[in-house]
Design a protein around this motif. Structure first.
Motif, PDB file in Angstrom:
ATOM      1  N   GLU A 226      -3.292   0.976 -10.223  1.00 37.55           N
ATOM      2  CA  GLU A 226      -3.504   0.393 -11.311  1.00 37.55           C
ATOM      3  C   GLU A 226      -4.743   0.697 -12.291  1.00 37.55           C
ATOM      4  O   GLU A 226      -5.291  -1.270 -12.406  1.00 37.55           O
ATOM      5  CB  GLU A 226      -3.885  -1.242 -10.711  1.00 37.55           C
ATOM      6  CG  GLU A 226      -2.322  -1.724  -9.462  1.00 37.55           C
ATOM      7  CD  GLU A 226      -2.075  -2.888  -9.007  1.00 37.55           C
ATOM      8  OE1 GLU A 226      -3.103  -3.415  -8.898  1.00 37.55           O
ATOM      9  OE2 GLU A 226      -0.767  -3.179  -7.849  1.00 37.55           O
ATOM     10  N   THR A 227      -5.203   1.695 -11.974  1.00 42.59           N
ATOM     11  CA  THR A 227      -6.630   1.628 -12.828  1.00 42.59           C
ATOM     12  C   THR A 227      -6.076   3.254 -12.999  1.00 42.59           C
ATOM     13  O   THR A 227      -4.799   4.873 -13.106  1.00 42.59           O
ATOM     14  CB  THR A 227      -7.330   2.382 -11.360  1.00 42.59           C
ATOM     15  OG1 THR A 227      -8.467   2.690 -12.402  1.00 42.59           O
ATOM     16  CG2 THR A 227      -7.263   3.158 -10.532  1.00 42.59           C
ATOM     17  N   GLY A 228      -7.198   4.022 -13.935  1.00 45.62           N
ATOM     18  CA  GLY A 228      -7.436   4.741 -14.591  1.00 45.62           C
ATOM     19  C   GLY A 228      -8.755   5.576 -13.855  1.00 45.62           C
ATOM     20  O   GLY A 228      -9.630   4.857 -13.394  1.00 45.62           O
ATOM     21  N   GLU A 229      -8.571   7.109 -14.643  1.00 44.52           N
ATOM     22  CA  GLU A 229      -9.257   8.070 -15.090  1.00 44.52           C
ATOM     23  C   GLU A 229     -10.934   7.437 -15.442  1.00 44.52           C
ATOM     24  O   GLU A 229     -12.444   7.684 -15.043  1.00 44.52           O
ATOM     25  CB  GLU A 229      -9.566   9.379 -15.480  1.00 44.52           C
ATOM     26  CG  GLU A 229      -8.713  10.149 -14.504  1.00 44.52           C
ATOM     27  CD  GLU A 229      -8.351  12.118 -15.083  1.00 44.52           C
ATOM     28  OE1 GLU A 229      -9.728  11.914 -15.633  1.00 44.52           O
ATOM     29  OE2 GLU A 229      -7.032  12.090 -15.017  1.00 44.52           O
ATOM     30  N   GLN A 230     -10.582   6.264 -16.674  1.00 47.54           N
ATOM     31  CA  GLN A 230     -12.020   6.414 -17.564  1.00 47.54           C
ATOM     32  C   GLN A 230     -12.204   4.898 -16.480  1.00 47.54           C
ATOM     33  O   GLN A 230     -13.492   4.819 -16.558  1.00 47.54           O
ATOM     34  CB  GLN A 230     -11.562   5.786 -18.382  1.00 47.54           C
ATOM     35  CG  GLN A 230     -12.347   4.780 -19.458  1.00 47.54           C
ATOM     36  CD  GLN A 230     -13.956   5.812 -20.058  1.00 47.54           C
ATOM     37  OE1 GLN A 230     -13.002   7.297 -19.763  1.00 47.54           O
ATOM     38  NE2 GLN A 230     -14.606   5.617 -20.240  1.00 47.54           N
ATOM     39  N   ALA A 231     -11.897   4.040 -15.759  1.00 51.09           N
ATOM     40  CA  ALA A 231     -12.417   2.722 -15.003  1.00 51.09           C
ATOM     41  C   ALA A 231     -13.210   3.633 -13.455  1.00 51.09           C
ATOM     42  O   ALA A 231     -13.593   2.296 -13.930  1.00 51.09           O
ATOM     43  CB  ALA A 231     -10.857   2.083 -14.893  1.00 51.09           C
ATOM     44  N   ILE A 232     -11.866   4.404 -13.937  1.00 49.96           N
ATOM     45  CA  ILE A 232     -12.922   4.690 -12.191  1.00 49.96           C
ATOM     46  C   ILE A 232     -14.618   5.733 -12.662  1.00 49.96           C
ATOM     47  O   ILE A 232     -15.407   5.565 -12.113  1.00 49.96           O
ATOM     48  CB  ILE A 232     -12.537   6.108 -11.466  1.00 49.96           C
ATOM     49  CG1 ILE A 232     -10.791   5.338 -11.121  1.00 49.96           C
ATOM     50  CG2 ILE A 232     -12.648   6.684 -10.805  1.00 49.96           C
ATOM     51  CD1 ILE A 232      -9.356   6.349 -10.486  1.00 49.96           C
ATOM     52  N   ALA A 233     -13.699   6.598 -13.770  1.00 51.19           N
ATOM     53  CA  ALA A 233     -15.741   6.536 -14.033  1.00 51.19           C
ATOM     54  C   ALA A 233     -16.484   5.889 -14.521  1.00 51.19           C
ATOM     55  O   ALA A 233     -17.731   5.891 -14.341  1.00 51.19           O
ATOM     56  CB  ALA A 233     -15.678   7.888 -14.980  1.00 51.19           C
ATOM     57  N   GLU A 234     -16.320   4.396 -14.862  1.00 54.80           N
ATOM     58  CA  GLU A 234     -17.395   4.012 -15.456  1.00 54.80           C
ATOM     59  C   GLU A 234     -17.696   2.885 -13.942  1.00 54.80           C
ATOM     60  O   GLU A 234     -18.802   2.495 -14.213  1.00 54.80           O
ATOM     61  CB  GLU A 234     -17.019   2.555 -16.265  1.00 54.80           C
ATOM     62  CG  GLU A 234     -16.331   3.223 -17.648  1.00 54.80           C
ATOM     63  CD  GLU A 234     -15.980   2.337 -18.227  1.00 54.80           C
ATOM     64  OE1 GLU A 234     -15.142   1.238 -18.057  1.00 54.80           O
ATOM     65  OE2 GLU A 234     -15.269   3.026 -19.777  1.00 54.80           O
ATOM     66  N   ALA A 235     -16.673   2.690 -12.906  1.00 55.22           N
ATOM     67  CA  ALA A 235     -17.211   1.985 -12.055  1.00 55.22           C
ATOM     68  C   ALA A 235     -17.951   3.247 -11.549  1.00 55.22           C
ATOM     69  O   ALA A 235     -18.997   2.622 -10.343  1.00 55.22           O
ATOM     70  CB  ALA A 235     -15.763   2.087 -10.963  1.00 55.22           C
ATOM     71  N   ILE A 236     -18.009   4.629 -11.461  1.00 53.38           N
ATOM     72  CA  ILE A 236     -18.555   5.689 -10.321  1.00 53.38           C
ATOM     73  C   ILE A 236     -19.912   5.378 -10.883  1.00 53.38           C
ATOM     74  O   ILE A 236     -21.859   5.269 -10.466  1.00 53.38           O
ATOM     75  CB  ILE A 236     -18.160   6.713 -10.314  1.00 53.38           C
ATOM     76  CG1 ILE A 236     -17.281   6.902  -9.481  1.00 53.38           C
ATOM     77  CG2 ILE A 236     -19.638   7.462  -9.799  1.00 53.38           C
ATOM     78  CD1 ILE A 236     -16.429   8.217  -9.664  1.00 53.38           C
ATOM     79  N   ALA A 237     -20.494   5.558 -12.494  1.00 49.03           N
ATOM     80  CA  ALA A 237     -21.507   5.678 -13.232  1.00 49.03           C
ATOM     81  C   ALA A 237     -22.457   3.935 -13.357  1.00 49.03           C
ATOM     82  O   ALA A 237     -23.308   4.078 -13.451  1.00 49.03           O
ATOM     83  CB  ALA A 237     -21.572   6.100 -14.379  1.00 49.03           C
TER      84      ALA A 237
END
Length: 496
Positions: A226-237
């Motif tokens: 239900e998520t993707g690399e971009q959403a994960i990257a933005e959550a990290i940063a």
């Protein structure tokens, strides 16, 4: 139906004695038969969470529920006995012992020396694709092989849950594929995996659920589908993140700075010749064991068996590290914990280490450390902060900063972004590009082919100790480099 959690955390907190809050009410579930990804920037709380789960440090608050029951583990031994094994990023093996002896180190004496113990170790090795010789001395094995030994050691106890802390950070692509296959097999057998990684493609392709930590809090909890690399990257940063893309570069390279002629080392490096100009970044691609690190060490004078010619600005130098440093050659090694930094020393003292044969100007080095902290965005309390207390990304920035001093002409970088979060990785690659633009000659070794394509002016591909191709990164993709380096598909294509 969704399986009941094997491990649940509810409101987990950790406050260190100095008042630092490392975990702020973290909750997550890890289910049997699944792979749960855990991500976060360096300093986000991942390492603290792992230490709490491993029984190394106590939580300050919250609840750990294991197999449906609240638990309060008092030691790592109790955690292992309960069925949880942690495989750490920094590999806790005894280098003077064999692989087999390391795998059986925690067993009783009789079992340790029995044929049954060897059979068990052999079975675990086969499940990983036989990546090592059981009788090899661990200290003689490259870092990737040592990581595979650590994974095998974790599997010896037949755990219900494996916590894997950056297990692929130091592995070549074909070795990563072995780890991915093993993780999937273990999950299919009904085990649970908590998989900690900085590689977003790993998480998206390998895991079933994902949790992102930021500033000690869980800011994203979701099914991976239900998520993707971009959403994960933005959550990290905590902000929008743009992937590092190849930028058009003007022809800014200057005269030849580094010249290498017929450089060779018996059993390690075939005769190799290359030139690097000022302002140029030469990437080096290849599988683990291809000779990438050996090339850098020979140029730096760290291989006394090397023969050939190395010259900086036309002046030949001896095969000696002190001579190399005086000539302006700097090496940022792959294993920064053992070769790049002294953890018990301050940032300021670490920056002064390359001052070979000179008296150290303490106030000047302190000021240089202050400048490095500001320019490289190193998260630290100040120049007096101990390097061993920094996160991986910040420690790596200190390693690079050591060599950003007057007189440095050649910068050799061996896996400078291994085990570093996406934000710090981007910072370091931009720093590499910046120092090249300032006139340094740079050789960059990286297993992350996308990094080489993004920042290098040209890429040398190595195999079996020899340079077998030179590639224009503007006209190549990762598949091309993989095919040249080993003839195999990219690792992530082998996962599902």
């Amino acid at each position: 139906m969704v399986a009941a959690p094997l491990l649940s955390l509810r409101g987990l907190e950790k406050v260190w004695p100095n008042g630092t809050v490392a975990l702020r009410g973290v909750s997550l579930d890890v289910r049997a038969g699944s792979v749960h990804g855990l991500l976060g920037a360096n300093g986000a709380g991942k390492s603290t969470l792992i230490k709490v789960l491993a029984g190394a440090v106590p939580a300050s608050g919250g609840t750990i529920i294991w197999r449906g029951e609240p638990v309060r583990w008092t030691s790592p031994r109790a955690v292992r006995a309960g069925g949880i094994v942690t495989i750490y990023q920094h590999i806790p093996l005894v280098p003077t012992l064999s692989v087999l002896e390391n795998l059986l180190l925690e067993e009783s004496g009789a079992w340790r020396h029995s044929s049954a113990g060897r059979r068990r170790a052999g079975a675990v090795a086969r499940s990983l694709g036989d990546p090592f010789d059981l009788d090899a001395i661990v200290g003689d094995c490259p870092i990737g092989t040592r990581q595979m030994v650590a994974i095998a050691k974790g599997l010896m106890g037949d755990p219900a849950l494996l916590i894997m802390d950056e297990p692929t950070a130091s592995l070549a692509m074909h070795e990563r594929a072995q780890v991915y296959r093993t993780v999937r097999t273990l999950a299919q057998e009904g085990r649970a995996i908590l998989f900690v990684s900085h590689f977003l493609d790993e998480i998206v392709n390998l895991t079933d659920e994902v949790t992102v930590l930021r500033d000690g809090q869980a800011v994203l909890r979701a099914a991976t589908t239900e998520t993707g690399e971009q959403a994960i990257a933005e959550a990290i940063a905590g902000r929008s993140v743009t992937a590092l893309e190849r930028q058009p570069r003007l022809q800014r390279t200057g005269a030849t700075v580094l010249q290498v002629e017929q450089l060779a080392s018996p059993g390690k490096l075939s005769p190799t010749s290359l030139c690097v100009c000022g302002g140029e970044i030469v990437g080096v691609a290849g599988m683990l064991g291809s000779g990438r690190s050996e090339l850098l060490h020979a140029i730096f004078g760290a291989d006394r068996a090397a023969r050939g010619r190395v010259a900086v600005d036309g002046q030949a130098i001896e095969f000696d590290t002190s001579e190399a440093v005086v000539a302006g050659i700097a090496l940022v090694p792959e294993d920064r914990a053992k070769q790049g930094l002294v953890g018990g020393m301050s940032i300021s003292d670490n920056l002064a280490l390359p001052c070979t044969g000179t008296l150290i100007d303490v106030p000047a080095e302190y000021g240089r450390a202050e400048t490095a902290i500001e320019q490289l965005a190193i998260k630290a309390s100040g120049p007096g902060a101990l390097v061993g207390e920094l996160s991986g990304g910040n420690a790596q920035k200190v390693t690079i900063a050591r060599w950003l001093k007057p007189g440095t002409r050649v910068l050799l970088l061996d896996e400078p972004t291994a085990g570093i979060d996406i934000g710090a990785r981007t910072d370091i690659l931009r720093l590499v590009r910046s120092v090249a633009d300032d006139g340094l000659a740079v050789i960059l070794v990286s297993s992350e082919l996308s990094e080489l394509i993004a920042v290098a002016d040209r890429i040398l591909v190595m195999r079996d100790g020899a340079v077998i191709a030179e590639v224009d990164p503007a006209e190549a993709d990762e598949a091309d480099l993989v095919q040249l380096a080993g003839g195999s598909r990219p690792a992530m294509e082998m996962v599902r």
